[in-house]
Motif scaffolding. Sequence first.
Motif, short mmCIF file in Angstrom:
data_model
loop_
_atom_site.label_atom_id
_atom_site.label_comp_id
_atom_site.label_asym_id
_atom_site.label_seq_id
_atom_site.Cartn_x
_atom_site.Cartn_y
_atom_site.Cartn_z
N PHE A 1 -3.89 -1.56 -5.12
CA PHE A 1 -4.88 -0.49 -5.28
C PHE A 1 -5.00 0.07 -6.70
O PHE A 1 -6.06 0.49 -7.11
CB PHE A 1 -4.53 0.61 -4.27
N GLU B 1 1.00 4.46 -4.29
CA GLU B 1 1.45 3.08 -4.51
C GLU B 1 2.55 2.99 -5.55
O GLU B 1 3.38 2.09 -5.49
CB GLU B 1 0.26 2.20 -4.92
N SER C 1 0.85 -1.20 0.00
CA SER C 1 0.00 0.00 0.00
C SER C 1 0.88 1.24 0.00
O SER C 1 2.08 1.16 0.24
CB SER C 1 -0.84 0.07 1.28
N ALA C 2 0.24 2.39 -0.18
CA ALA C 2 0.94 3.65 -0.04
C ALA C 2 1.40 3.82 1.41
O ALA C 2 0.78 3.28 2.32
CB ALA C 2 0.01 4.79 -0.44
N THR D 1 -2.49 8.15 0.88
CA THR D 1 -3.65 8.25 -0.03
C THR D 1 -4.60 9.37 0.40
O THR D 1 -5.05 10.17 -0.42
CB THR D 1 -4.40 6.90 -0.10
N ARG E 1 -11.08 2.43 -2.17
CA ARG E 1 -10.28 2.58 -0.95
C ARG E 1 -10.06 1.22 -0.31
O ARG E 1 -10.95 0.38 -0.27
CB ARG E 1 -10.97 3.53 0.03
N GLY E 2 -8.86 1.05 0.22
CA GLY E 2 -8.51 -0.23 0.83
C GLY E 2 -8.25 -1.31 -0.21
O GLY E 2 -8.16 -2.50 0.11
N GLY E 3 -8.11 -0.91 -1.46
CA GLY E 3 -8.05 -1.87 -2.56
C GLY E 3 -6.80 -2.72 -2.66
O GLY E 3 -6.75 -3.65 -3.47
N SER E 4 -5.79 -2.45 -1.85
CA SER E 4 -4.57 -3.26 -1.94
C SER E 4 -4.82 -4.71 -1.56
O SER E 4 -4.18 -5.62 -2.10
CB SER E 4 -3.47 -2.70 -1.04
N ASP E 5 -5.74 -4.94 -0.65
CA ASP E 5 -6.09 -6.32 -0.30
C ASP E 5 -6.67 -7.03 -1.53
O ASP E 5 -6.42 -8.21 -1.76
CB ASP E 5 -7.15 -6.36 0.81
N1 ASP Z 1 -3.70 3.18 -0.31
C1 ASP Z 1 -5.06 2.83 -0.61
C2 ASP Z 1 -5.98 3.37 0.47
O1 ASP Z 1 -5.53 3.97 1.42
C3 ASP Z 1 -5.25 1.39 -0.79
C4 ASP Z 1 -4.90 0.52 0.41
O2 ASP Z 1 -4.17 0.96 1.29
O3 ASP Z 1 -5.33 -0.61 0.45
O4 ASP Z 1 -7.17 3.21 0.36
#
Ligand code: ASP
Length: 456
Positions: free
Chosen positions: A190, A125, A37-38, A43, A204-208
Motif C-alpha cells: 500500500f 503498514e 497489509s495493516a 487503515t 485503498r486496497g493497494g497492498s495487492d
Molecule cells: N491497508 C490498506 C487498506 O486498507 C491497503 C490494503 O489493505 O490493501 O486499504
Amino acid sequence: MIVMKFGGTSVESAEAVARVCEIVRARLDQRPVVIVSAMGKTTNRLLAMARHAAAGNRDEALRECEELHRFHRAEALPLPKPEERADLEKLLDEHFQELSELLRGLAILGELTPRSLDAVASYGERLSAQILAAALRGRGVAAEALDSRRLIVTDRRFTQATPLFAETNARLARTIPPLARERVPVLGGFIGATEEGVTTTLGRGGSDFTASIVGAALDVGEIQIWTDVDGMLTADPNLVEGARRVKTISFAEAAELAYFGAKVLHPATVLPAVEKNIPVLILNSRRPQAAGTRIVAETVPCRNPVKSIACKRGITVVDVHSTRMLMAHGFLHRIFEVFDECETAVDLLATSEVSVSLTIDNTERLEEIAARLRQFAEVGIEQRQAIVCLVGDNIRYTPGIAARTFGALAGINVRMISQGASLRNLSFVVAEDDAPRAVRALHEEFFREADPEVFE
Ligand code: ASP
Ligand code: MG
C-alpha cells in the motif's frame, strides 16, 4: 521466488499473525517475499483519526490513537522472541508518539491534505511489516522488515499514487533477491514514496498492487494473495447460498471481476502480473489447505458461458439529455470533458441520439459535475443503484445469453444495459433493492449445472 501477500484480516490478531507465520514457514523452500497489509481495521481507524484531528476534535483523535496503540501492543507483543520484545515495544511507542504529534499538527492546521492523509495512513503498514517480521523470527524463521517507502517509488498523486516502474523495479531487483536467499523479506503493502522521499499510498486496497509490482519486478514464479475467502466465487455468498468456487479463471475475466468484486482483489493487481504472465493465486489464510482460485493468462475451457456474477452497489446513474444536441457532433466530448476535469471515473455508458446515461461510484464531486452538465443539457441523477455484471470469456461465443439473462430477470426493472467491447462482460443497472433478487435469479439460470473442471 514467490510473493505471498497477506491482507488485513489475515493479520488482524496475534493468533492470525501466528497462523500466517506457519503458512510462510511451510513455503520457505520457494523463497517467499512477503507483503502485508495493516492489521485488521487499522487503515480505516487511521483515516478517521486524521479527519477528527483536522476537524478540530483533537482529543477524540488522540484518544483513538491511544486505542490503536493499545490494540497493536496487545496483539503484537506476545509474538517476538523474548529478547526482542523490548525492541518491538519501543518501536511501537516511537511510531505512536510520532503519529500523535502528526495528529496534533493537523488539529492546529485544521486542514487535511491528501499528502497528510497518506502520511497518517502509512503507519498501519509500517507497523504490520515490523510486527510480522518479528513474529516470524519469534517462531524461528529468519525474516527482515523492509521499509517499502525506500523501494516503491511513485508519482506525487497522493492517496492514488502510481509507481515509477523503472526506478521501483531497479530498487527491488537490487535489494530483494540477495536478501531473500538468507531471510524472508517482509514489506508493508500500500505505501511508497516520491523520489524526494515523501510518503504516498497506492489507493485503498493497494497492498495487492504492491504484491504484483514486486512479483513482476522480480519475475517470481507465482503471486499468492492470502485473504479470508476460499478464492473467487460464482457469486457473493452473502447473496447466493449455493455460490461455488471458481478453480481457474483468466486474467481478463479476473480483471473485469476485480472492479466489481473488489473485496477479493484490487483491479490494478492483475496488470503488472499479466504483462509478465505470472499466475496469481487467491488463497484463504484460515483454510490454507483449500485450493483457492488460480488466475492464468490464457482462457480456460469451460462449458458454462458465465464464470461469475458480480454486483456493485452504491452506484449513481447520471442521465444527460439534450434535444439541442440532436445530430450535433462533440456532445460526448463535452460530457466527458466534465467528468475528466472533475477527476471522476465513468464505469458504464449507454447512449442514444439525444441522451447519454452513465454510472459513477465516486460522488464526491457530483454537484459540480451536475452543475457543469446543466450548462448545456438536462441532467437527471439517480442514486442507490447497483451494477450487476456477468463475466465470462465464453459470453461472446454463446448465442442467446442476453435472452436468458433478461428472461431470468422477468419482473425486475432494468435501468441501463451495456455490453463492453471485450464481450466478456454483460452489465446492467438495477435499483439497489432489486440487486439481491437479480443476482439470485441469474445464478440459478447460469449455474444450475456447473462444469466440474472449473467450478467446485
Ligand atoms: N491497508 C490498506 C487498506 O486498507 C491497503 C490494503 O489493505 O490493501 O486499504
Ligand atoms: Mg485488503
